[in-house]
Design an enzyme around this catalytic site. Sequence first.
Site, mmCIF file in Angstrom:
data_model
loop_
_atom_site.group_PDB
_atom_site.id
_atom_site.type_symbol
_atom_site.label_atom_id
_atom_site.label_comp_id
_atom_site.label_asym_id
_atom_site.label_seq_id
_atom_site.Cartn_x
_atom_site.Cartn_y
_atom_site.Cartn_z
ATOM 1 N N CYS A 203 -9.068 -8.608 -7.892
ATOM 2 C CA CYS A 203 -9.897 -7.651 -8.263
ATOM 3 C C CYS A 203 -9.618 -7.333 -9.898
ATOM 4 O O CYS A 203 -9.067 -8.161 -10.563
ATOM 5 C CB CYS A 203 -9.205 -6.380 -7.904
ATOM 6 N N CYS B 132 -6.266 -6.783 -11.417
ATOM 7 C CA CYS B 132 -5.388 -7.897 -11.452
ATOM 8 C C CYS B 132 -5.826 -9.041 -12.325
ATOM 9 O O CYS B 132 -5.093 -9.450 -12.857
ATOM 10 C CB CYS B 132 -5.445 -8.519 -10.023
ATOM 11 N N GLU C 213 0.902 -1.020 0.121
ATOM 12 C CA GLU C 213 -0.051 -0.222 -0.010
ATOM 13 C C GLU C 213 1.008 1.259 -0.108
ATOM 14 O O GLU C 213 2.000 1.298 0.189
ATOM 15 C CB GLU C 213 -0.856 -0.204 1.231
ATOM 16 N N CYS D 202 -1.669 -4.466 -5.714
ATOM 17 C CA CYS D 202 -2.204 -5.703 -5.101
ATOM 18 C C CYS D 202 -0.850 -6.977 -5.266
ATOM 19 O O CYS D 202 -0.459 -6.910 -6.047
ATOM 20 C CB CYS D 202 -3.504 -6.086 -5.938
ATOM 21 N N GLU E 291 -1.579 -10.140 -6.420
ATOM 22 C CA GLU E 291 -1.332 -10.776 -7.681
ATOM 23 C C GLU E 291 -0.400 -10.161 -8.773
ATOM 24 O O GLU E 291 0.254 -10.507 -9.551
ATOM 25 C CB GLU E 291 -2.587 -10.763 -8.352
HETATM 26 N N1 THU Z 1 -5.760 -6.416 -2.773
HETATM 27 C C1 THU Z 1 -4.949 -7.217 -3.454
HETATM 28 O O1 THU Z 1 -3.900 -7.368 -2.960
HETATM 29 N N2 THU Z 1 -5.607 -7.958 -4.199
HETATM 30 C C2 THU Z 1 -6.806 -7.804 -4.854
HETATM 31 O O2 THU Z 1 -7.166 -8.523 -5.882
HETATM 32 C C3 THU Z 1 -7.680 -6.921 -4.260
HETATM 33 C C4 THU Z 1 -7.116 -5.858 -3.200
HETATM 34 C C5 THU Z 1 -5.378 -5.294 -1.570
HETATM 35 C C6 THU Z 1 -5.127 -3.957 -2.060
HETATM 36 C C7 THU Z 1 -5.315 -3.133 -0.826
HETATM 37 O O3 THU Z 1 -4.008 -3.149 -0.139
HETATM 38 C C8 THU Z 1 -6.184 -4.204 -0.166
HETATM 39 O O4 THU Z 1 -6.200 -5.301 -0.449
HETATM 40 C C9 THU Z 1 -7.426 -3.654 0.200
HETATM 41 O O5 THU Z 1 -8.219 -3.143 -0.863
#
Ligand code: THU
Length: 133
Positions: free
Chosen positions: A86, A89, A44, A53, A55
């Site tokens: 998401c 990704c 983040e 993210c 992935e």
């Molecule tokens: N996040 C992921 O790492 N992968 C996803 O496919 C969806 C969201 C993370 C991004 C962020 O740091 C946290 O999850 C909340 O959205």
Amino acid sequence: MDWEPLVEIATAARERAYAPFSSFRVGSAVAMDDGSIHPGCNVENRSFGATICAERVAVTAAVAHGARRLRAVVVVSGTVPPAPPCGLCLEVLTEFGDPEVPVLLVSTEGARQETTLGELHPHPFDFSKPGTG
Ligand code: THU
């Protein structure tokens, strides 16, 4: 498909997530057609849109390593049911993986769901199709 090595790598990567803003930790592992395996975790940023993210961290590391095609994907989160990738990704994963590529969604609470890239993202963006413009 022996998922356990990938689940172990993705679970360990999740421990390294940098998620001080959402506290939502995600780990991933991708297996590539050259036999390499790459971990990813979400990273983040205080400028929220700069967050990446798990992935995409995994698949971009694989590409930087020189691998190109996905063989399998694991995503580990703490929710039940386990969180799917998401949309962003999925777009990136489908750039490097065929619809048949197996994807295992894992919850640290024990729930698992096996699916495929094509099931998760049946209509990836394709600019090769003729448009009207
Ligand atoms: N996040 C992921 O790492 N992968 C996803 O496919 C969806 C969201 C993370 C991004 C962020 O740091 C946290 O999850 C909340 O959205």
